[in-house]
Scaffold this motif. Structure first.
Motif, PDB file in Angstrom:
ATOM      1  N   LEU A 120     -18.467  76.338  -4.839  1.00 25.07           N
ATOM      2  CA  LEU A 120     -18.378  77.780  -5.062  1.00 25.07           C
ATOM      3  C   LEU A 120     -19.832  78.639  -5.499  1.00 25.07           C
ATOM      4  O   LEU A 120     -20.654  77.753  -5.730  1.00 25.07           O
ATOM      5  N   SER A 121     -19.651  79.748  -5.373  1.00 20.48           N
ATOM      6  CA  SER A 121     -21.007  80.403  -5.506  1.00 20.48           C
ATOM      7  C   SER A 121     -21.329  80.610  -6.903  1.00 20.48           C
ATOM      8  O   SER A 121     -20.401  80.696  -8.022  1.00 20.48           O
ATOM      9  N   HIS A 122     -22.551  80.598  -7.188  1.00 20.10           N
ATOM     10  CA  HIS A 122     -22.996  80.638  -8.780  1.00 20.10           C
ATOM     11  C   HIS A 122     -22.389  81.826  -9.563  1.00 20.10           C
ATOM     12  O   HIS A 122     -22.304  82.047 -10.607  1.00 20.10           O
ATOM     13  N   ALA A 123     -22.357  83.003  -8.520  1.00 22.55           N
ATOM     14  CA  ALA A 123     -22.018  84.267  -9.264  1.00 22.55           C
ATOM     15  C   ALA A 123     -20.531  84.354  -9.469  1.00 22.55           C
ATOM     16  O   ALA A 123     -20.075  84.663 -10.483  1.00 22.55           O
ATOM     17  N   TYR A 124     -19.607  83.535  -8.552  1.00 21.83           N
ATOM     18  CA  TYR A 124     -18.183  83.685  -8.896  1.00 21.83           C
ATOM     19  C   TYR A 124     -18.171  82.711 -10.057  1.00 21.83           C
ATOM     20  O   TYR A 124     -17.291  83.272 -10.938  1.00 21.83           O
ATOM     21  N   ILE A 125     -18.708  81.597 -10.248  1.00 21.24           N
ATOM     22  CA  ILE A 125     -18.507  80.635 -11.502  1.00 21.24           C
ATOM     23  C   ILE A 125     -18.965  81.441 -12.596  1.00 21.24           C
ATOM     24  O   ILE A 125     -18.155  81.590 -13.711  1.00 21.24           O
ATOM     25  N   ARG A 126     -19.839  82.455 -12.736  1.00 24.77           N
ATOM     26  CA  ARG A 126     -20.164  83.250 -13.704  1.00 24.77           C
ATOM     27  C   ARG A 126     -19.140  84.093 -14.005  1.00 24.77           C
ATOM     28  O   ARG A 126     -18.991  84.503 -15.224  1.00 24.77           O
ATOM     29  N   ASP A 127     -18.636  84.668 -13.154  1.00 24.85           N
ATOM     30  CA  ASP A 127     -17.654  85.732 -13.106  1.00 24.85           C
ATOM     31  C   ASP A 127     -16.339  85.229 -13.830  1.00 24.85           C
ATOM     32  O   ASP A 127     -15.567  85.727 -14.660  1.00 24.85           O
ATOM     33  N   LEU A 128     -16.052  84.049 -13.379  1.00 26.17           N
ATOM     34  CA  LEU A 128     -14.819  83.187 -14.057  1.00 26.17           C
ATOM     35  C   LEU A 128     -15.120  83.044 -15.562  1.00 26.17           C
ATOM     36  O   LEU A 128     -14.249  82.983 -16.421  1.00 26.17           O
ATOM     37  N   GLU A 129     -16.473  82.614 -15.753  1.00 27.73           N
ATOM     38  CA  GLU A 129     -16.458  82.631 -17.270  1.00 27.73           C
ATOM     39  C   GLU A 129     -16.701  83.980 -18.111  1.00 27.73           C
ATOM     40  O   GLU A 129     -16.420  83.678 -19.167  1.00 27.73           O
ATOM     41  N   LEU A 130     -16.877  84.905 -17.500  1.00 23.92           N
ATOM     42  CA  LEU A 130     -16.749  86.186 -18.055  1.00 23.92           C
ATOM     43  C   LEU A 130     -15.401  86.790 -17.924  1.00 23.92           C
ATOM     44  O   LEU A 130     -14.891  87.803 -18.615  1.00 23.92           O
ATOM     45  N   GLU A 131     -14.770  86.078 -17.156  1.00 22.02           N
ATOM     46  CA  GLU A 131     -13.072  86.310 -16.982  1.00 22.02           C
ATOM     47  C   GLU A 131     -12.939  87.903 -16.385  1.00 22.02           C
ATOM     48  O   GLU A 131     -12.137  88.452 -16.623  1.00 22.02           O
ATOM     49  N   LYS A 132     -13.877  88.157 -15.458  1.00 24.49           N
ATOM     50  CA  LYS A 132     -13.786  89.577 -14.764  1.00 24.49           C
ATOM     51  C   LYS A 132     -14.820  89.654 -13.564  1.00 24.49           C
ATOM     52  O   LYS A 132     -15.742  89.013 -13.403  1.00 24.49           O
ATOM     53  N   ASN A 133     -14.282  90.217 -12.555  1.00 27.42           N
ATOM     54  CA  ASN A 133     -15.450  90.337 -11.450  1.00 27.42           C
ATOM     55  C   ASN A 133     -16.255  91.581 -11.890  1.00 27.42           C
ATOM     56  O   ASN A 133     -16.119  92.672 -12.032  1.00 27.42           O
ATOM     57  N   ARG A 134     -17.585  91.190 -11.716  1.00 27.01           N
ATOM     58  CA  ARG A 134     -18.511  92.003 -12.523  1.00 27.01           C
ATOM     59  C   ARG A 134     -19.005  93.236 -11.461  1.00 27.01           C
ATOM     60  O   ARG A 134     -19.257  94.084 -11.786  1.00 27.01           O
ATOM     61  N   SER A 135     -18.452  93.323 -10.148  1.00 26.37           N
ATOM     62  CA  SER A 135     -18.328  94.422  -9.261  1.00 26.37           C
ATOM     63  C   SER A 135     -17.528  95.370  -9.411  1.00 26.37           C
ATOM     64  O   SER A 135     -17.745  96.600  -9.284  1.00 26.37           O
ATOM     65  N   THR A 136     -16.474  94.672  -9.756  1.00 26.91           N
ATOM     66  CA  THR A 136     -15.130  95.853 -10.062  1.00 26.91           C
ATOM     67  C   THR A 136     -14.664  95.971 -11.415  1.00 26.91           C
ATOM     68  O   THR A 136     -13.977  96.927 -11.660  1.00 26.91           O
ATOM     69  N   ASN A 137     -15.205  95.030 -12.485  1.00 31.72           N
ATOM     70  CA  ASN A 137     -14.921  95.274 -13.696  1.00 31.72           C
ATOM     71  C   ASN A 137     -13.454  94.654 -13.739  1.00 31.72           C
ATOM     72  O   ASN A 137     -12.720  94.837 -14.892  1.00 31.72           O
ATOM     73  N   GLU A 138     -12.876  94.034 -12.721  1.00 34.33           N
ATOM     74  CA  GLU A 138     -11.087  93.667 -12.847  1.00 34.33           C
ATOM     75  C   GLU A 138     -11.072  92.241 -13.578  1.00 34.33           C
ATOM     76  O   GLU A 138     -12.042  91.277 -13.159  1.00 34.33           O
ATOM     77  N   LYS A 139     -10.079  91.920 -14.145  1.00 31.62           N
ATOM     78  CA  LYS A 139      -9.837  90.637 -14.714  1.00 31.62           C
ATOM     79  C   LYS A 139      -9.700  89.589 -13.452  1.00 31.62           C
ATOM     80  O   LYS A 139      -8.841  90.050 -12.534  1.00 31.62           O
ATOM     81  N   ILE A 140     -10.210  88.500 -13.798  1.00 35.45           N
ATOM     82  CA  ILE A 140      -9.927  87.412 -12.757  1.00 35.45           C
ATOM     83  C   ILE A 140      -9.485  86.234 -13.098  1.00 35.45           C
ATOM     84  O   ILE A 140      -9.680  86.017 -14.412  1.00 35.45           O
ATOM     85  N   THR A 141      -8.672  85.338 -12.609  1.00 39.98           N
ATOM     86  CA  THR A 141      -8.152  84.121 -13.101  1.00 39.98           C
ATOM     87  C   THR A 141      -8.395  83.111 -11.799  1.00 39.98           C
ATOM     88  O   THR A 141      -7.782  83.474 -10.680  1.00 39.98           O
TER      89      THR A 141
END
Length: 218
Positions: free
Chosen positions: A30-51
């Motif tokens: 996986l991309s390192h950016a996506y892993i970090r988004d998962l840890e923050l529980e949100k897409n940092r580009s859209t600020n939407e919650k991700i699971t």
């Protein structure tokens, strides 16, 4: 479906421990950016919650050495009772001659040259076990609901993104979506050469682009 544990993202970050994001990305694909988004529980580009999806959790499970089933429960994809029942059915199918698989909401279609076999999915557990089975048989996801047997592909039309299961490119085929074309670009031609029992030769063009030539073995 259950609910994820509170602060599931922090839990994932704890599993990563001292491993850097780039190290984790390399281990799980996986991309390192996506892993970090998962840890923050949100897409940092859209600020939407991700699971994370079951497929993503499978990759993280392997990278972090944490039991997949437990991770599925903590993420809310499974409930405790889903895994405590020993009589759960599994999807049984002979994948030897299956060329590609289409996955619906509650059914799976396995296609070969002569037939289309339908199998019902009775539970999420069935689905997860089936994904693990086809992964062992070298089926790759090539579109949203389509998995192709890379042991059976014989020809690739790079312009159309089509994988054919015969060397002439006149029979059954599946179309790969653009993200998967990029993902498997370096894998497809060597795999086809192996399946066709041909030599794979690489030559570099004037612009350093890699051209692939297949030549028959004498």
């Amino acid at each position: 479906m259950g609910e994820s544990i509170p602060n599931f993202g922090q839990f994932l970050e704890g599993l990563r421990g001292s491993m850097s994001l780039r190290e984790a990305a390399k281990k799980c694909g996986l991309s390192h950016a996506y892993i970090r988004d998962l840890e923050l529980e949100k897409n940092r580009s859209t600020n939407e919650k991700i699971t994370p999806s079951p497929g993503t959790l499978k990759k993280l499970s392997g990278a972090y050495g944490y039991p997949y089933t437990e991770l599925m429960i903590k993420a809310g994809h499974l409930m405790e009772q889903d895994v405590s029942v020993s009589s759960l059915s599994t999807i049984q199918v002979d994948l030897t001659d299956v060329l590609y698989i289409e996955i619906g909401m509650k059914e799976i279609y396995c296609l070969n040259q002569h037939s289309r076999i339908k199998k019902n999915m009775d539970s999420l557990k069935d689905f997860i076990q089936f994904l693990e089975l086809i992964d062992k048989h070298d089926f790759k996801k090539v579109d949203t609901d389509v998995y192709a047997s890379f042991q059976q592909i014989r020809k690739y039309d790079e312009h159309l993104g089509k994988l054919y299961f015969d060397s002439k490119g006149t029979g059954l085929s599946v179309t790969m979506s653009e993200p998967y074309q990029r993902k498997y670009h370096e894998l497809i031609f060597p795999q086809i050469a192996k399946n066709n029992r041909t030599n794979l030769e690489f030559t570099f063009g004037n612009k350093n682009s890699l051209q692939t030539l297949l030549s028959s073995v004498d």
